[in-house]
Design an enzyme around this catalytic site. Structure first.
Site, mmCIF file in Angstrom:
data_model
loop_
_atom_site.group_PDB
_atom_site.id
_atom_site.type_symbol
_atom_site.label_atom_id
_atom_site.label_comp_id
_atom_site.label_asym_id
_atom_site.label_seq_id
_atom_site.Cartn_x
_atom_site.Cartn_y
_atom_site.Cartn_z
ATOM 1 C CG ASP A 1 33.359 -20.151 76.965
ATOM 2 O OD1 ASP A 1 32.845 -21.280 77.038
ATOM 3 O OD2 ASP A 1 33.958 -19.613 77.903
ATOM 4 C CB CYS B 1 42.989 -10.222 106.672
ATOM 5 S SG CYS B 1 42.664 -10.892 105.031
#
Length: 357
Positions: free
Chosen positions: A79, A298
């Site tokens: 990469d 949440c």
């Protein structure tokens, strides 16, 4: 007529029952990468997927676990972003370097678009004293740019030669995002074709090289030695080509996250790999939330968890004949040897909600 319909329906029901009992007998495959680590014949392991899903963390974890059971392991980053240096917190180069804290784990970084100019100079040292490519690096580049893709081919072959010469028992490729990866995997086949063509043109190619040498006042260039160098390269590429297509020696681990785009990209990758005859039977789903009953999530976390569950169900339906490894989303980055080591345990031992991250 009605009697026949009843028989048909009864047969269909019994067939369905048989199918169900067969499916019940098929236990789901183990949700870990243990199958890769324990497959002693594996030589090349590719880890790939969409950008940002955690390929590098997975490939480094896999390399660490392989190093526990194999003699010498190499991890190669193809990469251009070269994240293995960040993961291990150590600078790597184009030459295999030992990873700090390990005796048998090495790492190197190559650019998939690497040309001749990028190769380490020591590749040219033995040739500089009038050897096969006594023409030197610059001249070699000039000649080879006349053949599209050949510099890439030679550098790829050199890397393979280096890997084979150093006798690694397993090589893990931390690949670039999907497109590059497929190019790298089909590369040996393309190169084999190209070099074969080049060698068939050898008779026309030889006087051309000698003329160029004359024009540049470089005396006699031994074109035969140059073509013999290409001939030496071909068997290595041919061998790698065969090995990449042998499921005993090569496998591909697809890394994704539980989101639509990543799932879509993974399906494309699996189809392409199947088309190229490259074995793949492992999918890693990374960055998952594992809430415990005591947690009070949440709204955001609850919504993400619901979405992840939806895509996980789809992944499990689509890839029921794959090992699907589920990895948690952490509350910290995986940087540095100790953190990668700790994380690498999860690829063998499935993570359970409530375990320390």
């Amino acid at each position: 007529g009605r009697f026949r319909t009843d028989i048909k329906m009864a047969t269909a029901t019994s067939n369905k029952a048989d199918q169900d009992s067969v499916l019940d007998d098929l236990e789901p495959l183990e949700a870990s990468l243990r199958n890769v680590v324990e497959q002693k014949s594996l030589k090349w392991v590719f880890v790939g997927g969409k950008g940002g899903v955690g390929k590098t963390t997975c490939s480094c974890s896999l390399a660490i676990q392989l190093a526990q059971v194999r003699e010498r392991v190499l991890i190669i980053s193809t990469d251009p972003a070269h994240n293995i240096s960040d993961a291990f917190d150590q600078k790597f180069s184009k030459i295999p370097t030992k990873v700090t804290g390990f005796e048998n784990l090495f790492a190197m970084e190559i650019d998939p678009n690497l040309g001749m100019s990028e190769l380490p100079d020591d590749f040219f040292e033995d040739q500089a004293e009038g050897g096969a490519l006594g023409v030197g690096k610059a001249m070699m580049q000039e000649i080879l740019t006349a053949f599209p893709g050949i510099d890439e081919a030679m550098s790829y072959a050199e890397v393979m030669r280096l890997v084979k010469g150093m006798n690694f028992s397993a090589v893990v490729f931390d690949t670039a995002p999907t497109g590059h990866t497929l190019r790298l995997l089909s590369f040996p086949a393309v190169v084999e074709k190209g070099l074969g063509k080049l060698l068939r043109l050898k008779s026309q190619f030889t006087p051309f090289i000698q003329q160029i040498g004359g024009l540049l006042g470089m005396g006699d260039i031994n074109a035969d030695e140059m073509s013999s160098r290409l001939e030496d390269t071909l068997p290595i590429i041919r061998q790698v080509n065969e090995q990449f297509r042998d499921p005993d020696q090569t496998t591909f681990v697809c890394v994704c996250i539980a989101e639509f785009l990543s799932l879509y990209e993974t399906e494309r990758l699996v189809q392409e790999l199947t088309k190229c005859n490259i074995d793949t039977h492992n999918i890693v789903v990374n960055q998952l939330l594992f809430p415990t009953p005591e947690d009070q999530p949440c709204r955001m976390c609850a919504a993400r968890y619901k979405m992840q569950c939806k895509y996980l169900d789809q992944i499990e339906d689509l890839y029921e004949d794959f090992h699907i490894t589920k990895l948690p989303l952490l509350n910290h980055e995986v940087r540095g040897i100790e953190k990668v080591k700790a994380f690498s345990k999860h690829i063998l031992q499935p993570y359970e909600a409530g375990q320390p991250l």
